[in-house]
Motif scaffolding. Sequence first.
Motif, short mmCIF file in Angstrom:
data_model
loop_
_atom_site.label_atom_id
_atom_site.label_comp_id
_atom_site.label_asym_id
_atom_site.label_seq_id
_atom_site.Cartn_x
_atom_site.Cartn_y
_atom_site.Cartn_z
N ALA A 16 4.36 -2.89 -2.29
CA ALA A 16 4.07 -3.90 -3.18
C ALA A 16 3.30 -4.10 -4.22
O ALA A 16 3.46 -4.32 -5.67
N GLU A 17 2.28 -3.90 -3.89
CA GLU A 17 0.59 -3.69 -4.97
C GLU A 17 1.02 -2.02 -5.31
O GLU A 17 0.23 -2.28 -6.94
N ALA A 18 1.68 -1.36 -5.37
CA ALA A 18 1.76 -0.58 -6.10
C ALA A 18 2.46 -0.54 -7.51
O ALA A 18 2.39 -0.01 -8.79
N PRO B 67 6.30 -8.81 -5.69
CA PRO B 67 6.88 -9.23 -4.17
C PRO B 67 7.78 -8.21 -3.95
O PRO B 67 9.01 -8.02 -4.52
N LEU B 68 7.89 -8.17 -2.29
CA LEU B 68 9.38 -7.41 -2.06
C LEU B 68 9.79 -8.44 -0.89
O LEU B 68 9.15 -8.83 0.63
N THR B 69 10.85 -8.78 -1.24
CA THR B 69 11.59 -9.69 0.23
C THR B 69 13.01 -9.18 0.88
O THR B 69 12.98 -9.03 1.43
N LEU C 5 7.87 7.81 2.11
CA LEU C 5 8.36 7.55 3.50
C LEU C 5 7.67 6.29 3.30
O LEU C 5 6.47 6.10 3.27
N ALA C 6 8.03 5.39 3.48
CA ALA C 6 7.87 3.96 3.44
C ALA C 6 8.26 3.21 4.73
O ALA C 6 9.34 2.74 5.13
N SER C 7 6.75 2.15 4.97
CA SER C 7 7.00 1.67 6.52
C SER C 7 7.39 0.13 5.94
O SER C 7 6.53 0.24 5.72
N LEU C 8 8.03 -0.58 7.00
CA LEU C 8 8.39 -1.51 6.39
C LEU C 8 8.38 -2.58 7.72
O LEU C 8 8.83 -3.40 8.33
N GLU D 110 8.65 -9.47 7.15
CA GLU D 110 7.08 -9.58 7.04
C GLU D 110 7.46 -9.84 4.94
O GLU D 110 6.95 -8.42 5.31
N PRO D 111 7.50 -10.48 3.97
CA PRO D 111 7.54 -9.99 3.12
C PRO D 111 6.06 -9.55 2.08
O PRO D 111 5.61 -9.98 2.82
#
Length: 315
Positions: free
Chosen positions: A189-191, A195-197, A218-221, A312-313
């Motif tokens: 989200a910072e990059a 926000p990412l919901t 490779l994104a950890s959610l 956790e958005p």
Amino acid sequence: MILTVTPNPSLDRTYEVPSLDRGEVIRATGDRMDPGGKGVNVSRAVAATGRRTLAVLPLGGAPGQLVAELLDEQGIEVAPVPVAGQTRSNIAVAEPDGTLTKINAAGPELDATEAELLLTAVRERSTGADWIACCGSLPRGLAPSWYAELVRRAHAAGARIALDTSGPSLLAALAERPDIVKPNAEELAEAVGRPLTTVGDAVKAAEELRDAGAHAVLASLGADGQLLVDAAGAHFASARVDVVRSNVGAGDASLAGFLVAGGAGPEALASAVAHGAAAVQLPGSAMPTPADLDPAAVTVTADVPLDRVLTEPAA
């Protein structure tokens, strides 16, 4: 062989407590001391699988010496770069419900000579490495462009780079086209600056990082699972977790699982999730062994649940 680079390593002490009550004397029910830092954790996780790994890191003072000794005890080759400052010591307090409170020290400030010595050590020790994993925040004294320079030099030598960092350091390195970047949801989200919901939001953000230079993301959610977005498209994976004991180093175990499984494709994604799920069920920053893994608990699909709302958005 997987070579790891940890510019700001640490000596980590984890205490398990019944509850964290401010201002009270608390008796720990368990404690452990581990060499720390994201790249160090990747090396520990790789070593736990029985694979060869080499950790390149700046070390200083008594804590630095202890980090080297602990890594040696775990069968991990160490390429220390001596620095004048003292390696930082961190504290984590884990509660039974999985809540983790961390106190991270700033660490030493590296001068220009030490920064160059660290780059030189990576170049000199990277012969024969299948991957170079560059992980964690940069210590004081290193410019945000330091990782970009490392990626540039590594690619010039023919090495593949996995990069796990955030903020300006991540953005600067994208221009040098790292082979894989591994942000968590907040870092993603910072990059992209928004926000990412939903899982779909995360996919779009990962695609933007690819447009900016990363070959794969490779994104950890967190508890929702992980995404792999590459030239073949997007894959989503999740795993059943029975009890969360500590999430310290879980993302690093996940990256190690991805790399030891080849570093590309759905099978590597499944390995990443299996390692991460196993790590959160272990105390402190303990890294999973093959006996701790439960591949049957992992599901991988190309039918990404784009509309799923993140637990956790990320803002």
